[in-house]
Design an enzyme around this catalytic site. Structure first.
Site, PDB file in Angstrom:
ATOM      1  CE1 TYR A  25       9.037   0.214  -3.446  1.00 45.82           C
ATOM      2  CE2 TYR A  25       7.834   0.740  -5.120  1.00 45.82           C
ATOM      3  CZ  TYR A  25       8.722   1.027  -4.355  1.00 45.82           C
ATOM      4  OH  TYR A  25       9.370   2.273  -4.307  1.00 45.82           O
ATOM      5  CB  SER A 107       9.914  10.057  -6.752  1.00 43.86           C
ATOM      6  OG  SER A 107      11.031   9.378  -6.088  1.00 43.86           O
ATOM      7  CE1 TYR A 131      13.884   9.789   0.006  1.00 43.66           C
ATOM      8  CE2 TYR A 131      13.457   8.686  -2.189  1.00 43.66           C
ATOM      9  CZ  TYR A 131      13.007   8.911  -0.925  1.00 43.66           C
ATOM     10  OH  TYR A 131      11.840   8.141  -0.328  1.00 43.66           O
ATOM     11  CB  THR A 157      11.986  12.585   1.120  1.00 41.97           C
ATOM     12  OG1 THR A 157      11.242  13.146   0.411  1.00 41.97           O
ATOM     13  CG2 THR A 157      11.583  11.570   2.187  1.00 41.97           C
ATOM     14  NE  ARG A 166       9.023  -0.833   1.926  1.00 39.26           N
ATOM     15  CZ  ARG A 166       9.808   0.013   1.457  1.00 39.26           C
ATOM     16  NH1 ARG A 166      10.012   1.006   2.321  1.00 39.26           N
ATOM     17  NH2 ARG A 166      10.048   0.352   0.247  1.00 39.26           N
ATOM     18  CE  LYS A 225       6.552  12.690   1.273  1.00 39.80           C
ATOM     19  NZ  LYS A 225       7.364  11.451   1.458  1.00 39.80           N
ATOM     20  CG  HIS A 249       8.592   7.377   3.578  1.00 40.33           C
ATOM     21  ND1 HIS A 249       9.560   8.320   3.220  1.00 40.33           N
ATOM     22  CD2 HIS A 249       8.420   6.500   2.591  1.00 40.33           C
ATOM     23  CE1 HIS A 249       9.889   8.083   2.009  1.00 40.33           C
ATOM     24  NE2 HIS A 249       9.301   6.850   1.668  1.00 40.33           N
TER      25      HIS A 249
HETATM   26  C1  FMN Z   1       5.387   2.626  -3.281  1.00 43.69           C
HETATM   27  C2  FMN Z   1       5.715   4.014  -2.566  1.00 43.69           C
HETATM   28  C3  FMN Z   1       6.878   4.556  -3.010  1.00 43.69           C
HETATM   29  C4  FMN Z   1       7.353   5.925  -2.451  1.00 43.69           C
HETATM   30  N1  FMN Z   1       8.276   6.609  -2.939  1.00 43.69           N
HETATM   31  C5  FMN Z   1       8.795   7.587  -2.279  1.00 43.69           C
HETATM   32  C6  FMN Z   1       9.566   8.582  -2.771  1.00 43.69           C
HETATM   33  O1  FMN Z   1      10.491   8.154  -3.860  1.00 43.69           O
HETATM   34  N2  FMN Z   1      10.141   9.718  -2.126  1.00 43.69           N
HETATM   35  C7  FMN Z   1       9.431  10.076  -1.084  1.00 43.69           C
HETATM   36  O2  FMN Z   1       9.587  11.089  -0.490  1.00 43.69           O
HETATM   37  N3  FMN Z   1       8.360   9.265  -0.580  1.00 43.69           N
HETATM   38  C8  FMN Z   1       8.003   8.141  -1.006  1.00 43.69           C
HETATM   39  N4  FMN Z   1       6.927   7.522  -0.641  1.00 43.69           N
HETATM   40  C9  FMN Z   1       6.101   7.860   0.309  1.00 43.69           C
HETATM   41  C10 FMN Z   1       5.062   8.995  -0.082  1.00 43.69           C
HETATM   42  O3  FMN Z   1       5.642  10.088  -0.526  1.00 43.69           O
HETATM   43  C11 FMN Z   1       4.148   9.272   1.019  1.00 43.69           C
HETATM   44  O4  FMN Z   1       4.710   9.725   2.035  1.00 43.69           O
HETATM   45  C12 FMN Z   1       3.100   8.204   1.508  1.00 43.69           C
HETATM   46  O5  FMN Z   1       2.837   7.218   0.483  1.00 43.69           O
HETATM   47  C13 FMN Z   1       1.814   8.642   2.115  1.00 43.69           C
HETATM   48  O6  FMN Z   1       1.285   7.894   2.515  1.00 43.69           O
HETATM   49  P1  FMN Z   1      -0.535   7.206   1.939  1.00 43.69           P
HETATM   50  O7  FMN Z   1       0.266   6.247   1.011  1.00 43.69           O
HETATM   51  O8  FMN Z   1      -0.673   6.396   3.291  1.00 43.69           O
HETATM   52  O9  FMN Z   1      -1.145   8.191   1.375  1.00 43.69           O
HETATM   53  C14 FMN Z   1       6.473   6.389  -1.266  1.00 43.69           C
HETATM   54  C15 FMN Z   1       5.325   5.533  -0.579  1.00 43.69           C
HETATM   55  C16 FMN Z   1       5.081   4.330  -1.458  1.00 43.69           C
HETATM   56  C17 FMN Z   1       3.928   3.626  -1.063  1.00 43.69           C
END
Ligand code: FMN
Length: 351
Positions: A25, A107, A131, A157, A166, A225, A249
């Site tokens: 995940y 989040s 969200y 977002t 995924r 975002k 993302h």
């Molecule tokens: C496990 C996981 C959960 C995430 N959950 C959210 C979320 O709840 N809301 C959101 O806007 N982005 C979410 N993201 C995206 C992150 O905010 C971010 O855009 C992304 O992880 C950045 O890339 P990086 O992991 O390569 O640094 C999530 C990313 C991951 C890896």
């Protein structure tokens, strides 16, 4: 284990520690993970120039964003369900964030209620990531709760109206374990079932009018975002957004999108300094932060690496990840002749 020397070391240590499903995940991307890899490859392709014998008097990584004084130009990206990675989840992240003054984006899908996280952040900066939910009244109430809890900005977002495909997660049969869920969404009425692809989810996807309504609903700075094109950045500004976050993302939603760092220059050009532009997706090194700022970002968000710190060492692990990145950035600035953040410009990029 040897002491982690960089963010990749934390990734390896976290993989060894986490349940395979939780690791899938956290680490996985969408589809063939082309965008996930490209986020890294594009940073790696960029070469830097040295600028010799520049004065480093008054050198500092400090910066200002939306009236906040930050110790360094990076923030903690919103990451859902952090209790998957450490028993304290978002609470431990908030402890590290507030100790170091690094803003934490909490989040909508946090596994701890936003009010509890805000309590730990105290005066430490916190932003709330929204969200938009199928129930728009519930959504507006989330914004009111965030305001009351003291969050300093709202980040909408928009790039994940549905989950990406995924495969790593599906192969592992990953599902949230009992007792871990979206604590902020307690009481959300279920989406009305409808026919067709993905049922009710698509009928209620957020649209630009929702952003306009949110603009009216809050006086907090509002950021969008998931922006990857100059056209969407222009629309967001026209609706009164106070900031843009360039992001794919972390490669988790639509595979074969370009790297965020490649999408940044034309967006920064279109925004032309009217509002701050932030970037995430693939930041792993101080030199990556420098490159993003050189292309016009005001700051970056760090995603998976701080969660890997959380998995390995709780609040101390998150704090160490922040320190490692801050120290790398300071070295990169010194070696490229940039004493302060505003001095980081396109001239540090080779070619
Ligand atoms: C496990 C996981 C959960 C995430 N959950 C959210 C979320 O709840 N809301 C959101 O806007 N982005 C979410 N993201 C995206 C992150 O905010 C971010 O855009 C992304 O992880 C950045 O890339 P990086 O992991 O390569 O640094 C999530 C990313 C991951 C890896």
């Amino acid at each position: 284990m040897l002491s982690p020397a960089n963010l990749s070391d934390y990734a390896a240590a976290a993989e060894a520690r986490l349940e395979p499903g939780a690791w899938a995940y956290l680490a996985g991307g969408a589809g063939d993970e082309i965008t996930l890899r490209e986020n890294r490859a594009a940073f790696d392709r960029l070469r830097l120039n040295t600028r010799l014998l520049a004065s480093m008097a008054g050198a500092s990584t400090a910066t200002r964003l939306f009236g906040l004084d930050l110790p360094h130009p990076f923030l903690l990206a919103p990451i859902a369900y952090q209790r998957l990675f450490h028993p304290l989840g978002e609470i431990a992240t908030a402890q590290a964030a507030s100790a170091l003054g690094t803003p934490m984006l909490v989040s909508t899908l946090a596994s701890v209620p936003m009010e509890e996280v805000a309590g730990v952040l105290g005066r430490g900066p916190g932003w709330f990531q929204l969200y938009i939910q199928h129930d728009r009244d519930f959504t507006l109430n989330l914004v009111k709760r965030a305001e009351q809890a003291g969050f300093a900005a709202i980040v909408v977002t928009a790039d994940a109206p549905v989950n990406g495909v995924r495969d790593r997660e599906r192969r592992m049969g990953f599902a949230l374990p009992p007792g871990i869920g979206a604590a902020n969404l307690a009481g959300l009425p279920p989406a009305s079932p409808s026919e067709g692809l993905l049922g009710g989810a698509l009928a209620a996807v957020p649209v630009w009018e929702d952003l306009a309504r949110l603009r009216e609903a809050t006086r907090l700075p509002l950021l969008l975002k998931g922006v990857m094109t100059p056209g969407d950045a222009a629309k967001a500004m026209a609706l009164g957004c106070d900031g843009i976050i360039v992001s794919n993302h972390g490669g988790r939603v639509l595979d074969t999108m370009p790297a965020a760092i490649e999408a940044l220059p034309p967006i920064a050009e279109a925004v032309a300094g009217r509002v701050p532009v932030l970037l995430d997706s693939g930041v792993r090194r101080g030199t990556d932060v420098l490159k993003a700022l050189a292309f016009g970002a005001s700051a970056v968000l760090l995603g998976r690496p701080y969660i890997q710190g959380l998995a390995v060492g709780g609040a101390m692990g998150v704090a160490h990840v922040i320190r490692l990145l801050a120290d790398e950035l300071a070295v990169a600035m010194a070696l490229t002749g940039c004493a302060t953040v505003p001095e980081i410009d396109r001239g540090v990029i080779f070619g």
